[in-house]
Motif scaffolding. Structure first.
Motif, PDB file in Angstrom:
ATOM      1  N   LEU A  10       0.835  -1.201   0.000  1.00  0.00           N
ATOM      2  CA  LEU A  10       0.000   0.000   0.000  1.00  0.00           C
ATOM      3  C   LEU A  10       0.875   1.258   0.000  1.00  0.00           C
ATOM      4  N   PHE A  11       1.919   1.242   0.821  1.00  0.00           N
ATOM      5  CA  PHE A  11       2.881   2.353   0.862  1.00  0.00           C
ATOM      6  C   PHE A  11       3.510   2.570  -0.511  1.00  0.00           C
ATOM      7  N   LEU A  12       3.943   1.494  -1.154  1.00  0.00           N
ATOM      8  CA  LEU A  12       4.591   1.609  -2.473  1.00  0.00           C
ATOM      9  C   LEU A  12       3.620   2.146  -3.527  1.00  0.00           C
ATOM     10  N   ASP A  13       2.358   1.715  -3.463  1.00  0.00           N
ATOM     11  CA  ASP A  13       1.349   2.245  -4.397  1.00  0.00           C
ATOM     12  C   ASP A  13       1.147   3.746  -4.203  1.00  0.00           C
ATOM     13  N   LYS A  14       1.127   4.181  -2.959  1.00  0.00           N
ATOM     14  CA  LYS A  14       0.946   5.612  -2.682  1.00  0.00           C
ATOM     15  C   LYS A  14       2.179   6.418  -3.095  1.00  0.00           C
ATOM     16  N   LEU A  15       3.365   5.794  -3.043  1.00  0.00           N
ATOM     17  CA  LEU A  15       4.570   6.489  -3.507  1.00  0.00           C
ATOM     18  C   LEU A  15       4.498   6.776  -5.005  1.00  0.00           C
ATOM     19  N   LYS A  16       3.998   5.811  -5.761  1.00  0.00           N
ATOM     20  CA  LYS A  16       3.843   6.017  -7.209  1.00  0.00           C
ATOM     21  C   LYS A  16       2.913   7.194  -7.463  1.00  0.00           C
ATOM     22  N   GLY A  57       4.510  10.542  -6.897  1.00  0.00           N
ATOM     23  CA  GLY A  57       5.434  11.005  -7.923  1.00  0.00           C
ATOM     24  C   GLY A  57       6.822  10.409  -7.867  1.00  0.00           C
ATOM     25  N   ILE A  58       7.003   9.336  -7.098  1.00  0.00           N
ATOM     26  CA  ILE A  58       8.313   8.692  -7.018  1.00  0.00           C
ATOM     27  C   ILE A  58       8.495   7.801  -8.245  1.00  0.00           C
ATOM     28  N   ALA A  59       9.661   7.896  -8.864  1.00  0.00           N
ATOM     29  CA  ALA A  59       9.949   7.117 -10.074  1.00  0.00           C
ATOM     30  C   ALA A  59      10.004   5.625  -9.750  1.00  0.00           C
ATOM     31  N   GLU A  60       9.600   4.827 -10.707  1.00  0.00           N
ATOM     32  CA  GLU A  60       9.533   3.370 -10.545  1.00  0.00           C
ATOM     33  C   GLU A  60      10.890   2.770 -10.159  1.00  0.00           C
ATOM     34  N   HIS A  61      11.974   3.278 -10.752  1.00  0.00           N
ATOM     35  CA  HIS A  61      13.294   2.697 -10.479  1.00  0.00           C
ATOM     36  C   HIS A  61      13.817   3.031  -9.075  1.00  0.00           C
ATOM     37  N   GLU A  62      13.166   3.954  -8.377  1.00  0.00           N
ATOM     38  CA  GLU A  62      13.593   4.288  -7.018  1.00  0.00           C
ATOM     39  C   GLU A  62      12.795   3.536  -5.952  1.00  0.00           C
ATOM     40  N   LEU A  63      11.797   2.796  -6.355  1.00  0.00           N
ATOM     41  CA  LEU A  63      11.005   2.005  -5.414  1.00  0.00           C
ATOM     42  C   LEU A  63      11.748   0.715  -5.065  1.00  0.00           C
ATOM     43  N   PHE A  64      11.322   0.058  -4.021  1.00  0.00           N
ATOM     44  CA  PHE A  64      11.901  -1.223  -3.636  1.00  0.00           C
ATOM     45  C   PHE A  64      10.836  -2.299  -3.729  1.00  0.00           C
ATOM     46  N   ALA A  65      11.271  -3.539  -3.783  1.00  0.00           N
ATOM     47  CA  ALA A  65      10.336  -4.661  -3.758  1.00  0.00           C
ATOM     48  C   ALA A  65      10.003  -4.972  -2.298  1.00  0.00           C
ATOM     49  N   THR A  66       8.819  -5.462  -2.055  1.00  0.00           N
ATOM     50  CA  THR A  66       8.387  -5.755  -0.693  1.00  0.00           C
ATOM     51  C   THR A  66       9.366  -6.687   0.015  1.00  0.00           C
ATOM     52  N   GLU A  69      12.346  -9.301   4.135  1.00  0.00           N
ATOM     53  CA  GLU A  69      13.374 -10.317   4.368  1.00  0.00           C
ATOM     54  C   GLU A  69      14.782  -9.726   4.322  1.00  0.00           C
ATOM     55  N   SER A  70      14.888  -8.404   4.392  1.00  0.00           N
ATOM     56  CA  SER A  70      16.172  -7.692   4.396  1.00  0.00           C
ATOM     57  C   SER A  70      17.064  -8.092   3.222  1.00  0.00           C
ATOM     58  N   GLN A  71      16.468  -8.274   2.054  1.00  0.00           N
ATOM     59  CA  GLN A  71      17.230  -8.668   0.874  1.00  0.00           C
ATOM     60  C   GLN A  71      18.081  -7.519   0.339  1.00  0.00           C
ATOM     61  N   ASP A  72      17.499  -6.302   0.294  1.00  0.00           N
ATOM     62  CA  ASP A  72      18.227  -5.147  -0.242  1.00  0.00           C
ATOM     63  C   ASP A  72      17.780  -3.887   0.497  1.00  0.00           C
ATOM     64  N   LEU A  73      18.289  -3.705   1.694  1.00  0.00           N
ATOM     65  CA  LEU A  73      17.898  -2.542   2.499  1.00  0.00           C
ATOM     66  C   LEU A  73      18.424  -1.243   1.903  1.00  0.00           C
ATOM     67  N   ASN A  74      19.478  -1.323   1.097  1.00  0.00           N
ATOM     68  CA  ASN A  74      19.983  -0.122   0.444  1.00  0.00           C
ATOM     69  C   ASN A  74      18.930   0.464  -0.498  1.00  0.00           C
ATOM     70  N   VAL A 115      15.775   0.352  -0.054  1.00  0.00           N
ATOM     71  CA  VAL A 115      14.794   1.006   0.818  1.00  0.00           C
ATOM     72  C   VAL A 115      15.293   2.411   1.172  1.00  0.00           C
ATOM     73  N   VAL A 116      16.593   2.520   1.465  1.00  0.00           N
ATOM     74  CA  VAL A 116      17.196   3.823   1.765  1.00  0.00           C
ATOM     75  C   VAL A 116      17.079   4.744   0.553  1.00  0.00           C
ATOM     76  N   ILE A 117      17.364   4.229  -0.628  1.00  0.00           N
ATOM     77  CA  ILE A 117      17.249   5.015  -1.867  1.00  0.00           C
ATOM     78  C   ILE A 117      15.820   5.513  -2.038  1.00  0.00           C
ATOM     79  N   CYS A 118      14.848   4.651  -1.770  1.00  0.00           N
ATOM     80  CA  CYS A 118      13.440   5.006  -1.899  1.00  0.00           C
ATOM     81  C   CYS A 118      13.058   6.113  -0.921  1.00  0.00           C
ATOM     82  N   LEU A 119      13.514   6.004   0.320  1.00  0.00           N
ATOM     83  CA  LEU A 119      13.197   7.039   1.311  1.00  0.00           C
ATOM     84  C   LEU A 119      13.860   8.373   0.960  1.00  0.00           C
TER      85      LEU A 119
END
Length: 196
Positions: free
Chosen positions: A98-104, A107-116, A121-126, A128-132
């Motif tokens: 839901l958070f990711l949908d609201k980011l789109k 106005g946040i670009a698709e390439h700056e979003l993260f996968a759930t 599962e802490s796969q790529d926390l970096n 998440v930092v880029i997204c924030l």
């Protein structure tokens, strides 16, 4: 968390992803989130340490994230989703989605979003930092307290028809030149003999 340990190329790729994580940037993100929530009187207490485990623990249920986007865009999250912290994994993933949908929509670009899974599962926390950071730049542009550098604005140039026509006659050095080029006199290797 619930996955087998990676080996070989998968382990090398995961090590590179994990090495990109910067605790200082993560701490900066959590401090910004805390500031935004405090300005909106959302009473959610959490530690702003940028350590990987703390960063994941604060954000991985999606509760803080939906409060964050709701503080930046009031009313975008249904009030029922903001009441209690989820305990079941699918509810946590639902909030993050839901958070990711609201980011789109924000106005946040698709390439700056993260996968759930990057967060749960802490796969790529970096990522998440880029997204924030992207959200912080966009928030500053919309009049809120921002995070990181200011987002650049477009630099539109308008040329007259006369200027455009003059540019068509210029041969750029990048195009090179083929004046005088031919293959005359070029021999490579032994010539083909039809009769030996």
């Amino acid at each position: 968390m619930y996955r087998a340990t990676k080996v070989g190329l998968g382990a090398e790729a995961q090590a590179k992803i994990l090495a990109k994580y910067d605790p200082e940037q993560a701490k900066e993100c959590l401090e910004w989130v805390k500031t935004i929530l405090a300005n909106q009187n959302a009473d959610i207490a959490f530690d702003t340490d940028g350590d990987r485990q703390n960063f994941a623990a604060v954000l991985d249920d999606g509760y803080v994230l939906v409060h964050l986007i709701n503080a930046l865009e009031p009313g975008c999250i249904p009030s029922g989703k903001l009441k209690n912290r989820p305990t079941m994994q699918f509810k946590k993933m639902e909030l993050i989605g839901l958070f990711l949908d609201k980011l789109k929509a924000y106005g946040i670009a698709e390439h700056e979003l993260f996968a759930t899974i990057d967060l749960t599962e802490s796969q790529d926390l970096n990522q998440v930092v880029i997204c924030l950071h992207a959200l912080g730049r966009k928030a500053r542009q919309k009049g809120h307290i921002g995070l990181g550098p200011q987002e650049s604005q477009g630099n539109v140039r308008n040329f007259t028809d006369e200027q455009l026509k003059a540019g068509q006659n210029v041969i750029s050095l990048q195009m090179g030149s083929n004046k005088g080029a031919s293959q005359a006199g070029m021999n490579f290797g032994k010539s083909r003999m039809i009769i030996d």
